[in-house]
Design an enzyme around this catalytic site. Structure first.
Site, mmCIF file in Angstrom:
data_model
loop_
_atom_site.group_PDB
_atom_site.id
_atom_site.type_symbol
_atom_site.label_atom_id
_atom_site.label_comp_id
_atom_site.label_asym_id
_atom_site.label_seq_id
_atom_site.Cartn_x
_atom_site.Cartn_y
_atom_site.Cartn_z
ATOM 1 N N ARG A 68 0.867 -1.196 0.000
ATOM 2 C CA ARG A 68 0.000 0.000 0.000
ATOM 3 C C ARG A 68 0.892 1.231 0.000
ATOM 4 O O ARG A 68 1.619 1.479 0.948
ATOM 5 C CB ARG A 68 -0.911 -0.009 1.243
ATOM 6 C CG ARG A 68 -1.888 1.154 1.233
ATOM 7 C CD ARG A 68 -3.012 0.960 2.227
ATOM 8 N NE ARG A 68 -2.565 1.179 3.599
ATOM 9 C CZ ARG A 68 -3.239 0.756 4.657
ATOM 10 N NH1 ARG A 68 -4.345 0.049 4.505
ATOM 11 N NH2 ARG A 68 -2.798 1.005 5.866
ATOM 12 N N SER A 83 -12.393 -3.937 0.191
ATOM 13 C CA SER A 83 -12.707 -3.487 1.545
ATOM 14 C C SER A 83 -14.218 -3.286 1.660
ATOM 15 O O SER A 83 -14.816 -2.646 0.801
ATOM 16 C CB SER A 83 -12.001 -2.160 1.849
ATOM 17 O OG SER A 83 -10.608 -2.332 1.792
ATOM 18 N N LYS A 132 -4.579 4.228 9.206
ATOM 19 C CA LYS A 132 -5.636 4.614 8.271
ATOM 20 C C LYS A 132 -6.668 5.451 9.013
ATOM 21 O O LYS A 132 -7.482 4.943 9.776
ATOM 22 C CB LYS A 132 -6.289 3.350 7.691
ATOM 23 C CG LYS A 132 -6.815 3.541 6.289
ATOM 24 C CD LYS A 132 -6.912 2.221 5.532
ATOM 25 C CE LYS A 132 -7.272 2.466 4.085
ATOM 26 N NZ LYS A 132 -8.643 2.225 3.737
#
Length: 206
Positions: free
Chosen positions: A39, A108, A137
């Site tokens: 990521r 997700s 996050k």
């Protein structure tokens, strides 16, 4: 369904020290990590591409699937094993069209309707969270263990829990019917990523 072991799913965080970053991933895989997702939310495309190639050398060596977060172009360019998309990324059904049926597609989802739609649109697994508070996050929706179990039982594809999971709380996810735990800081920030991975896997498998 792509047959994939999701037990210990490592999501990388940003790194300024590439050598240490790569070493951490390799040690984590030696400790039992079963999937690696890169990521890089802020990286330039070329930097992401070059980093992903280096990570792919490691994951290929150990026969561990490599998933690219969000960037379908990077995933296709390096021939990664799959892509993971969020609710604000490329739509799941379009992503599936772009990557074909042989690649892994994760989505997700924080609610049962989102999870069901992802399954219908071609997802292989769902990532659900945040199950615990997380610093990696900011915008992650919070979900309870009850929500997690309900989502897992509402669909036929596996669910991975994400969000603030570490050695101190991973045991709390027992009996939620998930297929695995997804971890960032507990491995990426660990002084001993191999040992941390071994311990997390042990907790999950107990």
């Amino acid at each position: 369904m792509n047959n994939i072991d999701l037990s210990l799913y490592l999501v990388t965080d940003k790194s300024d020290d590439v050598e240490k970053f790569l070493e951490t991933i390799e040690e984590a895989i030696k400790g039992g990590v079963t999937v690696v997702q890169i990521r890089e939310k802020t990286a330039e495309t070329l930097d992401f591409y070059n980093l992903a190639l280096k990570v792919k050398d490691i994951t290929t060596k150990y026969n561990v699937p490599l998933i690219i977060n969000d960037r379908v172009d990077v995933a296709l360019a390096i021939d990664a094993d799959g892509v993971h998309v969020g609710q604000s990324d490329m739509p799941c059904d379009i992503t599936r069209e772009l990557i074909g049926n042989d690649k892994i597609l994760g989505v997700s989802a924080a609610t049962i309707p989102e999870a069901k739609k992802a399954q219908k649109d071609g997802a292989d697994y769902i990532g659900t969270g945040a199950v615990f508070p997380t610093a990696t996050k900011d915008d992650a929706p919070k979900i309870t263990k009850k929500d997690l179990k309900e989502i897992a039982n509402s669909i036929d594809i596996p669910v991975v829990a994400i969000g603030g999971i570490n050695l101190n709380n991973a045991h709390e996810l027992k009996d939620t019917d998930i297929a695995g735990i997804s971890v960032v800081s507990a491995i990426m920030s660990s002084d001993n990523p191999k040992k941390s991975s071994e311990e997390l896997l042990k907790i999950f498998n107990q």
